[in-house]
Design a protein around this motif. Sequence first.
Motif, PDB file in Angstrom:
ATOM      1  N   ALA A 210      -6.612  10.048  -4.374  1.00  0.00           N
ATOM      2  CA  ALA A 210      -5.409  10.795  -4.758  1.00  0.00           C
ATOM      3  C   ALA A 210      -5.673  11.657  -5.981  1.00  0.00           C
ATOM      4  N   SER A 211      -6.481  11.163  -6.922  1.00  0.00           N
ATOM      5  CA  SER A 211      -6.817  11.956  -8.101  1.00  0.00           C
ATOM      6  C   SER A 211      -7.618  13.191  -7.720  1.00  0.00           C
ATOM      7  N   VAL A 212      -8.537  13.046  -6.766  1.00  0.00           N
ATOM      8  CA  VAL A 212      -9.318  14.192  -6.292  1.00  0.00           C
ATOM      9  C   VAL A 212      -8.406  15.250  -5.681  1.00  0.00           C
ATOM     10  N   ASP A 213      -7.348  14.801  -4.997  1.00  0.00           N
ATOM     11  CA  ASP A 213      -6.398  15.738  -4.379  1.00  0.00           C
ATOM     12  C   ASP A 213      -5.398  16.311  -5.377  1.00  0.00           C
ATOM     13  N   GLY A 214      -5.500  15.896  -6.637  1.00  0.00           N
ATOM     14  CA  GLY A 214      -4.623  16.448  -7.667  1.00  0.00           C
ATOM     15  C   GLY A 214      -3.315  15.718  -7.852  1.00  0.00           C
ATOM     16  N   ALA A 215      -3.188  14.504  -7.334  1.00  0.00           N
ATOM     17  CA  ALA A 215      -1.943  13.752  -7.477  1.00  0.00           C
ATOM     18  C   ALA A 215      -1.827  13.187  -8.888  1.00  0.00           C
ATOM     19  N   GLY A 216      -0.617  13.267  -9.440  1.00  0.00           N
ATOM     20  CA  GLY A 216      -0.354  12.714 -10.761  1.00  0.00           C
ATOM     21  C   GLY A 216       0.101  11.273 -10.686  1.00  0.00           C
ATOM     22  N   PRO A 217       0.412  10.648 -11.833  1.00  0.00           N
ATOM     23  CA  PRO A 217       0.823   9.239 -11.845  1.00  0.00           C
ATOM     24  C   PRO A 217       2.082   8.972 -11.021  1.00  0.00           C
ATOM     25  N   ILE A 218       3.068   9.874 -11.097  1.00  0.00           N
ATOM     26  CA  ILE A 218       4.312   9.655 -10.351  1.00  0.00           C
ATOM     27  C   ILE A 218       4.043   9.754  -8.853  1.00  0.00           C
ATOM     28  N   ARG A 219       3.244  10.729  -8.456  1.00  0.00           N
ATOM     29  CA  ARG A 219       2.903  10.890  -7.040  1.00  0.00           C
ATOM     30  C   ARG A 219       2.128   9.671  -6.529  1.00  0.00           C
ATOM     31  N   LYS A 220       1.200   9.168  -7.321  1.00  0.00           N
ATOM     32  CA  LYS A 220       0.440   7.979  -6.923  1.00  0.00           C
ATOM     33  C   LYS A 220       1.358   6.767  -6.770  1.00  0.00           C
ATOM     34  N   PHE A 221       2.305   6.654  -7.701  1.00  0.00           N
ATOM     35  CA  PHE A 221       3.222   5.507  -7.650  1.00  0.00           C
ATOM     36  C   PHE A 221       4.079   5.543  -6.389  1.00  0.00           C
ATOM     37  N   GLY A 222       4.580   6.733  -6.027  1.00  0.00           N
ATOM     38  CA  GLY A 222       5.457   6.827  -4.864  1.00  0.00           C
ATOM     39  C   GLY A 222       4.726   6.812  -3.543  1.00  0.00           C
ATOM     40  N   ALA A 223       3.484   7.331  -3.506  1.00  0.00           N
ATOM     41  CA  ALA A 223       2.762   7.461  -2.240  1.00  0.00           C
ATOM     42  C   ALA A 223       1.779   6.328  -1.988  1.00  0.00           C
ATOM     43  N   ILE A 224       1.375   5.625  -3.042  1.00  0.00           N
ATOM     44  CA  ILE A 224       0.366   4.571  -2.870  1.00  0.00           C
ATOM     45  C   ILE A 224       0.915   3.215  -3.309  1.00  0.00           C
ATOM     46  N   THR A 225       1.363   3.121  -4.549  1.00  0.00           N
ATOM     47  CA  THR A 225       1.753   1.816  -5.093  1.00  0.00           C
ATOM     48  C   THR A 225       2.920   1.209  -4.338  1.00  0.00           C
ATOM     49  N   ILE A 226       4.003   1.967  -4.170  1.00  0.00           N
ATOM     50  CA  ILE A 226       5.185   1.414  -3.513  1.00  0.00           C
ATOM     51  C   ILE A 226       4.915   1.039  -2.053  1.00  0.00           C
ATOM     52  N   PRO A 227       4.309   1.914  -1.219  1.00  0.00           N
ATOM     53  CA  PRO A 227       4.045   1.500   0.166  1.00  0.00           C
ATOM     54  C   PRO A 227       3.111   0.297   0.270  1.00  0.00           C
ATOM     55  N   MET A 228       2.046   0.276  -0.550  1.00  0.00           N
ATOM     56  CA  MET A 228       1.109  -0.836  -0.481  1.00  0.00           C
ATOM     57  C   MET A 228       1.713  -2.127  -1.025  1.00  0.00           C
ATOM     58  N   LEU A 229       2.691  -1.995  -1.919  1.00  0.00           N
ATOM     59  CA  LEU A 229       3.311  -3.159  -2.527  1.00  0.00           C
ATOM     60  C   LEU A 229       4.585  -3.579  -1.804  1.00  0.00           C
ATOM     61  N   SER A 230       4.960  -2.864  -0.752  1.00  0.00           N
ATOM     62  CA  SER A 230       6.237  -3.127  -0.081  1.00  0.00           C
ATOM     63  C   SER A 230       6.370  -4.557   0.456  1.00  0.00           C
ATOM     64  N   PRO A 231       5.323  -5.209   1.005  1.00  0.00           N
ATOM     65  CA  PRO A 231       5.508  -6.612   1.418  1.00  0.00           C
ATOM     66  C   PRO A 231       5.845  -7.537   0.248  1.00  0.00           C
ATOM     67  N   VAL A 232       5.244  -7.273  -0.910  1.00  0.00           N
ATOM     68  CA  VAL A 232       5.530  -8.086  -2.092  1.00  0.00           C
ATOM     69  C   VAL A 232       6.944  -7.796  -2.600  1.00  0.00           C
ATOM     70  N   ILE A 233       7.343  -6.526  -2.567  1.00  0.00           N
ATOM     71  CA  ILE A 233       8.703  -6.167  -2.972  1.00  0.00           C
ATOM     72  C   ILE A 233       9.721  -6.864  -2.072  1.00  0.00           C
ATOM     73  N   PHE A 234       9.450  -6.871  -0.775  1.00  0.00           N
ATOM     74  CA  PHE A 234      10.347  -7.528   0.174  1.00  0.00           C
ATOM     75  C   PHE A 234      10.458  -9.017  -0.121  1.00  0.00           C
ATOM     76  N   PHE A 235       9.333  -9.657  -0.373  1.00  0.00           N
ATOM     77  CA  PHE A 235       9.339 -11.094  -0.661  1.00  0.00           C
ATOM     78  C   PHE A 235      10.136 -11.389  -1.930  1.00  0.00           C
ATOM     79  N   ASN A 236       9.874 -10.645  -2.995  1.00  0.00           N
ATOM     80  CA  ASN A 236      10.594 -10.870  -4.247  1.00  0.00           C
ATOM     81  C   ASN A 236      12.083 -10.560  -4.113  1.00  0.00           C
ATOM     82  N   LEU A 237      12.406  -9.497  -3.381  1.00  0.00           N
ATOM     83  CA  LEU A 237      13.801  -9.125  -3.197  1.00  0.00           C
ATOM     84  C   LEU A 237      14.567 -10.218  -2.470  1.00  0.00           C
ATOM     85  N   LEU A 238      13.982 -10.745  -1.409  1.00  0.00           N
ATOM     86  CA  LEU A 238      14.641 -11.810  -0.650  1.00  0.00           C
ATOM     87  C   LEU A 238      14.807 -13.062  -1.498  1.00  0.00           C
TER      88      LEU A 238
END
Length: 319
Positions: A210-238
């Motif tokens: 993502a850094s090579v493609d020019g993505a910033g921290p906010i873009r990385k958080f929304g496109a990588i961190t949140i989708p990859m962390l979604s199973p953990v978010i679901f578990f904690n939310l429940l």
Amino acid sequence: MTLEMTAPTVVEPPELPAPPRKRRRKWEDIRAAYVFLGPWLVGFLLLTAGPMVASLYLAFTDYNLFTAPEWVGFDNFIRLFNDPDYHQAWKVTATYVVLGTPLKLAAALGVALILNATFRATGFYRSAFYLPSLVGASVSIAVVWKALFMDDGPVDSIQQFFGFPAGGWVGDPDMTMPMLILLTMWQFGGPMVIFLAGLKQIPAELYEAASVDGAGPIRKFGAITIPMLSPVIFFNLLLETINAFQIFGSAFIISGGTGGPARSTLFYTLYLYFRGFRDFQMGYASAMAWVLTLVIAVITVIYFRSSRFWVHYAGDEGR
């Protein structure tokens, strides 16, 4: 003259019974399993399944702990709809769940993102942030929290120092809910550790690409961190949603066991306790308990049904 060639018939040999030694060893393993499982089964039947069945029966009875239960059918459930305190209990609890749960998870995720970085004394800070979750559910912490927000307490002194009106939060009906939400946010250590474990599983190559493609921290958080962390978010939310519905100890201590001021801390479980163990209306309390169980079950089903639209697991791309 035509000769027909037929395939030879394969005769399967009969399955021989297991040797006596093997059969004996199998039954010994089964008996050993039941011996080790026995204490749990006894505890489950006596402390979980048994009381649940008993409370289901009592929900349809008029029972005051001193006389035999009297069958009343659905009267207890009908009475719930005409009870203003019951409606207030749902209002207070729903407000706490809707506001407190996402704020607690946001605080846990924010601190986990910070602690995911490598710096000196990382282990110390992780332990320090997790510590409130170990002691936060105790009665002593609720007592300390109440003392912090009482009249002439530390929070009141800080308010007056910055020019705000004097007065503690404990006696203000408009401030008791923010006070309890701050308490649950302070206990974010449990979901934080789970978030931190999930962040460690995200491949670093994704962020590098993502850094090579020019993505910033906010873009990385929304496109990588949140989708990859979604199973953990679901578990904690429940998990945190279910826990929020069951809040009792802190509300009982801070309100002095009254649900006040002005019923602002009259949570569902606290009102259930009042009906069952203060007013001895155990049948009515049992009906309340089963309504709460059904509500949590419905919310859990909704969570699982909706998870297919926003929770992404490894290997989903190929389906």
